[in-house]
Design a protein around this motif. Sequence first.
Motif, PDB file in Angstrom:
ATOM      1  N   LEU A 231       0.866  -1.316  -0.182  1.00 17.77           N
ATOM      2  CA  LEU A 231      -0.043   0.056   0.094  1.00 17.77           C
ATOM      3  C   LEU A 231       0.927   1.112  -0.067  1.00 17.77           C
ATOM      4  O   LEU A 231       1.618   1.527   1.132  1.00 17.77           O
ATOM      5  N   PRO A 232       0.956   1.881  -1.036  1.00 14.72           N
ATOM      6  CA  PRO A 232       1.761   3.246  -1.297  1.00 14.72           C
ATOM      7  C   PRO A 232       1.208   4.246  -0.225  1.00 14.72           C
ATOM      8  O   PRO A 232       0.079   4.032   0.428  1.00 14.72           O
ATOM      9  N   LEU A 233       2.285   5.129   0.107  1.00 13.18           N
ATOM     10  CA  LEU A 233       1.499   6.292   0.861  1.00 13.18           C
ATOM     11  C   LEU A 233       0.210   6.758   0.604  1.00 13.18           C
ATOM     12  O   LEU A 233      -0.058   7.088  -0.547  1.00 13.18           O
ATOM     13  N   HIS A 234      -0.416   7.081   1.612  1.00 13.51           N
ATOM     14  CA  HIS A 234      -1.913   7.549   1.419  1.00 13.51           C
ATOM     15  C   HIS A 234      -2.332   8.179   2.766  1.00 13.51           C
ATOM     16  O   HIS A 234      -1.767   8.101   3.932  1.00 13.51           O
ATOM     17  N   GLY A 260       5.635  -6.262   5.229  1.00 12.11           N
ATOM     18  CA  GLY A 260       4.835  -5.949   6.313  1.00 12.11           C
ATOM     19  C   GLY A 260       5.358  -4.790   7.026  1.00 12.11           C
ATOM     20  O   GLY A 260       5.096  -4.606   8.065  1.00 12.11           O
ATOM     21  N   TRP A 261       6.476  -4.001   6.341  1.00 12.85           N
ATOM     22  CA  TRP A 261       6.882  -2.984   7.024  1.00 12.85           C
ATOM     23  C   TRP A 261       5.798  -1.672   6.773  1.00 12.85           C
ATOM     24  O   TRP A 261       5.341  -1.709   5.938  1.00 12.85           O
ATOM     25  N   HIS A 356       7.734  10.223  -1.201  1.00 10.35           N
ATOM     26  CA  HIS A 356       8.494   9.059  -1.054  1.00 10.35           C
ATOM     27  C   HIS A 356       9.870   8.979  -0.777  1.00 10.35           C
ATOM     28  O   HIS A 356      10.342   8.166  -0.356  1.00 10.35           O
ATOM     29  N   GLU A 357      10.485  10.391  -1.468  1.00 16.93           N
ATOM     30  CA  GLU A 357      11.944  10.349  -1.000  1.00 16.93           C
ATOM     31  C   GLU A 357      12.039  10.330   0.723  1.00 16.93           C
ATOM     32  O   GLU A 357      13.178  10.034   1.103  1.00 16.93           O
ATOM     33  N   GLN A 358      11.227  11.102   1.137  1.00 12.73           N
ATOM     34  CA  GLN A 358      11.495  11.367   2.767  1.00 12.73           C
ATOM     35  C   GLN A 358      10.754   9.937   3.672  1.00 12.73           C
ATOM     36  O   GLN A 358      10.660  10.192   4.711  1.00 12.73           O
ATOM     37  N   GLU A 359      10.052   9.062   2.821  1.00 15.36           N
ATOM     38  CA  GLU A 359       9.348   8.170   3.522  1.00 15.36           C
ATOM     39  C   GLU A 359      10.354   7.404   4.391  1.00 15.36           C
ATOM     40  O   GLU A 359      11.488   6.910   4.170  1.00 15.36           O
ATOM     41  N   VAL A 360       9.801   7.150   5.788  1.00 15.16           N
ATOM     42  CA  VAL A 360      10.900   6.290   6.734  1.00 15.16           C
ATOM     43  C   VAL A 360       9.957   5.015   6.741  1.00 15.16           C
ATOM     44  O   VAL A 360       8.683   4.690   6.529  1.00 15.16           O
ATOM     45  N   THR A 361      10.665   3.885   7.150  1.00 11.36           N
ATOM     46  CA  THR A 361      10.118   2.384   7.167  1.00 11.36           C
ATOM     47  C   THR A 361      10.504   1.837   8.431  1.00 11.36           C
ATOM     48  O   THR A 361      11.536   2.232   8.872  1.00 11.36           O
ATOM     49  N   PHE A 362       9.655   1.243   9.019  1.00  9.70           N
ATOM     50  CA  PHE A 362       9.955   0.271  10.293  1.00  9.70           C
ATOM     51  C   PHE A 362       9.053  -0.866  10.288  1.00  9.70           C
ATOM     52  O   PHE A 362       7.759  -0.577   9.846  1.00  9.70           O
ATOM     53  N   LYS A 363       9.214  -2.143  11.029  1.00 10.80           N
ATOM     54  CA  LYS A 363       8.273  -2.952  11.354  1.00 10.80           C
ATOM     55  C   LYS A 363       7.890  -3.048  12.667  1.00 10.80           C
ATOM     56  O   LYS A 363       8.756  -3.089  13.609  1.00 10.80           O
ATOM     57  N   THR A 364       6.508  -2.917  13.024  1.00 12.20           N
ATOM     58  CA  THR A 364       6.013  -3.110  14.198  1.00 12.20           C
ATOM     59  C   THR A 364       6.094  -4.533  14.796  1.00 12.20           C
ATOM     60  O   THR A 364       6.239  -5.393  14.034  1.00 12.20           O
ATOM     61  N   GLU A 365       6.216  -4.354  16.202  1.00 19.66           N
ATOM     62  CA  GLU A 365       6.277  -5.715  16.675  1.00 19.66           C
ATOM     63  C   GLU A 365       4.792  -6.012  17.388  1.00 19.66           C
ATOM     64  O   GLU A 365       4.212  -5.064  17.809  1.00 19.66           O
ATOM     65  N   TYR A 384       3.293  -8.283   1.718  1.00 22.10           N
ATOM     66  CA  TYR A 384       3.787  -9.350   2.714  1.00 22.10           C
ATOM     67  C   TYR A 384       3.289 -10.703   2.085  1.00 22.10           C
ATOM     68  O   TYR A 384       1.996 -10.756   1.484  1.00 22.10           O
ATOM     69  N   ASP A 385       3.757 -11.825   2.468  1.00 21.74           N
ATOM     70  CA  ASP A 385       3.294 -13.116   2.270  1.00 21.74           C
ATOM     71  C   ASP A 385       2.540 -13.734   3.497  1.00 21.74           C
ATOM     72  O   ASP A 385       2.816 -13.401   4.434  1.00 21.74           O
ATOM     73  N   ASP A 386       1.377 -14.300   3.143  1.00 18.20           N
ATOM     74  CA  ASP A 386       0.592 -14.679   4.402  1.00 18.20           C
ATOM     75  C   ASP A 386       0.228 -16.012   4.311  1.00 18.20           C
ATOM     76  O   ASP A 386      -0.131 -16.552   2.907  1.00 18.20           O
ATOM     77  N   SER A 387       0.401 -16.806   5.289  1.00 13.47           N
ATOM     78  CA  SER A 387      -0.161 -18.381   5.210  1.00 13.47           C
ATOM     79  C   SER A 387      -0.691 -18.551   6.502  1.00 13.47           C
ATOM     80  O   SER A 387      -0.732 -17.669   7.463  1.00 13.47           O
ATOM     81  N   GLU A 388      -1.271 -19.747   6.672  1.00 18.78           N
ATOM     82  CA  GLU A 388      -1.969 -20.024   7.874  1.00 18.78           C
ATOM     83  C   GLU A 388      -1.012 -20.036   9.081  1.00 18.78           C
ATOM     84  O   GLU A 388      -1.634 -19.904  10.266  1.00 18.78           O
ATOM     85  N   ASN A 389       0.406 -20.226   9.075  1.00 17.13           N
ATOM     86  CA  ASN A 389       1.133 -20.132  10.259  1.00 17.13           C
ATOM     87  C   ASN A 389       1.934 -18.698  10.398  1.00 17.13           C
ATOM     88  O   ASN A 389       2.756 -18.680  11.134  1.00 17.13           O
ATOM     89  N   ASN A 390       1.825 -17.825   9.376  1.00 15.27           N
ATOM     90  CA  ASN A 390       2.589 -16.801   9.357  1.00 15.27           C
ATOM     91  C   ASN A 390       1.569 -15.606   8.957  1.00 15.27           C
ATOM     92  O   ASN A 390       1.590 -15.052   7.834  1.00 15.27           O
ATOM     93  N   ILE A 391       0.832 -15.135   9.895  1.00 15.19           N
ATOM     94  CA  ILE A 391      -0.239 -14.151   9.566  1.00 15.19           C
ATOM     95  C   ILE A 391       0.389 -12.836  10.129  1.00 15.19           C
ATOM     96  O   ILE A 391       0.976 -12.706  11.031  1.00 15.19           O
ATOM     97  N   ARG A 392      -0.455 -11.665   9.477  1.00 18.02           N
ATOM     98  CA  ARG A 392      -0.131 -10.493  10.237  1.00 18.02           C
ATOM     99  C   ARG A 392      -1.679  -9.826  10.587  1.00 18.02           C
ATOM    100  O   ARG A 392      -2.663 -10.024   9.678  1.00 18.02           O
ATOM    101  N   HIS A 393      -1.900  -9.373  11.570  1.00 17.00           N
ATOM    102  CA  HIS A 393      -3.080  -9.129  12.312  1.00 17.00           C
ATOM    103  C   HIS A 393      -2.989  -7.916  13.100  1.00 17.00           C
ATOM    104  O   HIS A 393      -2.434  -7.626  13.946  1.00 17.00           O
TER     105      HIS A 393
END
Length: 422
Positions: A231-234, A260-261, A356-365, A384-393
């Motif tokens: 999902l690009p910036l919005h 998933g960043w 987009h040049e000023q965009e920061v990226t980080f991955k939440t825990e 990101y890739d999503d599977s039964e044992n590897n989900i993002r919620h």
Amino acid sequence: MPTITSCFSRKLLSPMQSFRLQGLLLRHVSTTVREHDQMLLIKEHPQQSAKTMQFPGIWLRDNCQCEQCFHRDSLSRKPNSWINFDTKVKVQNVTVDESRQAVNIVWSDRHRSTFSLSWLKERDFSPEARERYMNEWYRPQPKHWGKADFDKILKKFDYWDVMRSDPVLLEWLEALTIHGVAMLKDSPLDVGVVKSLAKRIGFMRKTNYGAEFSIRFRPDAKNYLHMSETLPLHTDLPYYEYKPSITILHTLEQTRSLGGWSTLVDGFNIADQLRVNQPQHFKTLTETSVNWCGIGENADKAFHNMWRAPVINLDEDGKYARINHSVPRRDSHFSIDVDKVAPWYEANAIFVRMAHEQEVTFKTEPGDVLSFNNLRMLHGRTGYDDSENNIRHILGFFVDWDIVYSKMRVLKRRLHHEGQKT
Ligand SMILES: [Zn+2]
């Protein structure tokens, strides 16, 4: 020029007395009413540097604090005080009451008013006093930031500190108003966290997607909440006239895949850069109304939202009020003069490239709660890739600035009073 003048002197105050007067250490005060414009002038002596405070007579009469004019319980002007309000009313006499630290006024219609000096001082019309009041009680000034500043400006708070401590809750909300983003850490991995947080602030803002929304991949996804692609910036929901102010996202589960960043950029900072470096494009993006549109269905309820507004919205003081940007939520209908279309595309393309040049990226825990100002920040997410044992919620909700500012003022007042008692 005829004037009405009165003055008084007072002895040095004992420490106890000075506490009660809340810093109003007045040794000598003089008041004057300027006849031609009915301006009440109040000056403290002997401080040579002390500025003369000015209060228009008409404003004083309007804000009379007597029982007939002011309702103590609701802290507001009585509604009927304006039925026969006389704008030509004049100050007939003004005196200073030393023992009560107050100014008494007798008006030409025989009405009498008393104003405490501390009350007047809080409402001083000087530019410095007005600015102090606006920053303290209206809204703190935002500080815009670029990519290089992100680690410095991102304040992190412990979730339980926010839930249990009023000063920490206030700090979190202040960080949000100033930097547009703040993070809570170590919250329980519990679906009730969003409700508890909303209750701690005030209440949630409902949208087409309900009060709470779940961001999770679904193979049959009909909207972007349930897709796993980038999902690009919005900004969220630009098609609302009353766009939800603050987005709060609680990470319950995070993908172990490479993606998933979260991505984020300060839209006000991009607007600053555009204003300085490309003033013509800045003007175009502040003046051209864009058709923002959202058509869909959620929980069997159909919606069709539209709002026309520029990408960069300024308020009457020329300050940033709101940024709108969303590629999917920008309508193909573009209700502007045909010759203005191409220049808008040029300006918007530069705005988006700079963002987009000023965009920061980080991955939440898991346990992180990311909060950001949806009227200011552009945000997104890498795919990101999503599977039964590897989900993002992620569970999210919105809250409005009216509710947050109100909470901040209530907390400030309460903490200030508690501070005075100790
Ligand atoms: Zn009155």
